[in-house]
Design an enzyme around this catalytic site. Sequence first.
Site, PDB file in Angstrom:
ATOM      1  N   HIS A   1       0.859  -1.183   0.000  1.00 26.95           N
ATOM      2  CA  HIS A   1       0.000   0.000   0.000  1.00 26.95           C
ATOM      3  C   HIS A   1       0.889   1.224   0.000  1.00 26.95           C
ATOM      4  O   HIS A   1       1.964   1.229   0.588  1.00 26.95           O
ATOM      5  CB  HIS A   1      -0.907  -0.001   1.241  1.00 26.95           C
ATOM      6  CG  HIS A   1      -1.985   1.048   1.205  1.00 26.95           C
ATOM      7  ND1 HIS A   1      -1.763   2.340   1.613  1.00 26.95           N
ATOM      8  CD2 HIS A   1      -3.278   0.992   0.795  1.00 26.95           C
ATOM      9  CE1 HIS A   1      -2.890   3.042   1.466  1.00 26.95           C
ATOM     10  NE2 HIS A   1      -3.820   2.250   0.975  1.00 26.95           N
TER      11      HIS A   1
ATOM     12  N   GLU B   1      -7.602  -4.776  -0.242  1.00 21.11           N
ATOM     13  CA  GLU B   1      -8.238  -5.506  -1.344  1.00 21.11           C
ATOM     14  C   GLU B   1      -8.243  -7.019  -1.128  1.00 21.11           C
ATOM     15  O   GLU B   1      -9.146  -7.720  -1.590  1.00 21.11           O
ATOM     16  CB  GLU B   1      -7.496  -5.237  -2.660  1.00 21.11           C
ATOM     17  CG  GLU B   1      -7.808  -3.894  -3.252  1.00 21.11           C
ATOM     18  CD  GLU B   1      -7.108  -3.687  -4.575  1.00 21.11           C
ATOM     19  OE1 GLU B   1      -6.427  -4.610  -5.065  1.00 21.11           O
ATOM     20  OE2 GLU B   1      -7.240  -2.587  -5.117  1.00 21.11           O
TER      21      GLU B   1
END
Lengths: 377, 377
Positions: free
Chosen positions: A256, A314
């Site tokens: 991320h 996700e």
Amino acid sequence: MGDDILNRGLEGIRVAETRLSDIDGEAGELTIGGYSVDELARNATYEESVFLLFHDRLPSPDELDEFRADLAGQRTIGDEVRAVLRRAADEDKPAMDALRMGAAAANLGAGAEDPEADARRVIAVFPTIVATYWRYREGEAPVEPREDLRHAANYLYMLTGEEPDDPAVRGLETYLNTVVDHGLNASTFTARTVVSTESDVVSAATAAVGALKGPLHGGAPGPVLDMLRTVHERGDPEAFVREKLDAGERLMGFGHRVYRVRDPRAAVLSAAASEFYEDAGDTEFFESVKAFEDVAVDLLAEHKPDRRLDTNVEFYTAALLDGVGIPKELFTACFAVSRVGGWTAHALEQLGDNRLIRPLSTYVGDHDRSWTPVVER
Amino acid sequence: MGDDILNRGLEGIRVAETRLSDIDGEAGELTIGGYSVDELARNATYEESVFLLFHDRLPSPDELDEFRADLAGQRTIGDEVRAVLRRAADEDKPAMDALRMGAAAANLGAGAEDPEADARRVIAVFPTIVATYWRYREGEAPVEPREDLRHAANYLYMLTGEEPDDPAVRGLETYLNTVVDHGLNASTFTARTVVSTESDVVSAATAAVGALKGPLHGGAPGPVLDMLRTVHERGDPEAFVREKLDAGERLMGFGHRVYRVRDPRAAVLSAAASEFYEDAGDTEFFESVKAFEDVAVDLLAEHKPDRRLDTNVEFYTAALLDGVGIPKELFTACFAVSRVGGWTAHALEQLGDNRLIRPLSTYVGDHDRSWTPVVER
């Protein structure tokens, strides 16, 4: 003004003060409305999360009843908007396109412009827009919303036509709470920029849908699910990960931009998914997902020892949403169904203490060109 | 990251390099696609202005024919979108709301996502959306677009149902060229932010409509027209201006955030309006507008000697658009019909060399709140 700095990504520029959420990327902590994401996501209904964002406190029992009833009472969209969604489905447009069309028309059938009323209306109709589009896409008639169901339950009901069981509602609701706000991402910033001109909340939310549609922001949770299914069927996560890394490919669902440790939302969604699959008595797939995470994190650490790559939001979004019955084509739209709470709260916050957002550009073109009539070109 | 600077308006921050337009606020100069606004606006058709923005050069005769034909061939909107516009008109929603709804659905009936094709489609349908809404609002049937008319002429034709005369077409076209691009204003920046996530051009243009809707950006050319009419009827501009200034009120149509001298677009639009009213043989109203400008500029200089306040783009926009037959309720939407050329060109430029736009926020809320169940609140 020529010596101003070019900063194309606006990195390090703080453009708003907000009480809505706080990301600590180093520590891996996310605070939403004063609560850790874990504390909020486990305990709140979606309606409570939104009320919290709007009012900086939890609602009293009466306030919650009123807020729920208000949202539940304005879930219906008009026939004209339905027809547009049907056309979008018939033309096989992506769900995010349909949501943009429906969002843009969200104030039809609603009263005169009013920021908080617009915000509630937009939040109320997002699930209806997504579900209506989906039903048409599946060749089914849309399902009318039910006022007696709360936000998350009614969304699942409109998608399937069947009243969802408690574990599915709780799983979806935990997801909706977890991703409801996350600092100044590109879509939230878009919403604030739009209302900074003193425009309205419907316009802000519509704009934000457009920004979230982009894969650099809304991501690709659908393909993550395909990957998890493939690994589950093949049964050898280590071989799968080694193949990807040897081929120099990025592993979806890991890493991320902000978090240097595990995305705190991944932990919340992992726990929610674990609980959901246990309740459903179907733990096989989820066990392979967890095994995949363990193997992948180890191999990524081996492969890139200088940078920790952990599961991001996700990864478990895919596992959880698939479990509760959201089709993967709707994953990004489902993200929007949650995040619209944050977008509208940011829009209201911006309107409450506004300043026009207007950066500059650097001109790199010509000057003083002379016109040549078309016949002489 | 706590020591980053808070800059709520992004003042002085350059977020893009662009070859599309350049504003010199001190000198009062605007360059669009390498041409001074005057050179471009006087000479170009709207189609040439847009081609210039897209390709950084003027089209050859064949290219221009092809570009025109492409735009003209895709002006039609579907019945579903028409029905939404009709509903917006019936509910008396503002024109910019209707345009947002139509823009969001612009890719219905169009092919698969492709940035430049999307850009052309959006530009082609904006006049149709605005005119369709307006016809419904007037209780009239929409007028089908005509492929044999160029962009500006067809727009007027769809509004009135009658083929416009040359002075009106030329007046409108000069307006459309003049305001087609203007650096990184809030709506153009919104469009770039949306596609910076690798989203699509339809989403970017829709978002930009929402930003332009705000009065801090799209302004209030409608009320400027009311003011010009009032002054014309009263016949004493000096008394009018003195009353406003004595009451401490702002004078609409004067002053600009960027320009320290007369907005160069005001000169272009003033000349175009002068020409239009002369051709129309109706100079009385426009003479009073010019007299009003002279008186107001003098009195403003007397009133605020430390800051020059000159006419801005809104002042002559009102006079010119009213002359060529645009209803004042559509002035901001007409601005969008022009600016969509700039928005889409900026979106294409951003996509061609992209970087995600993602600033930060400063958290000012609580941390570590503990959950209280609703029954205990």
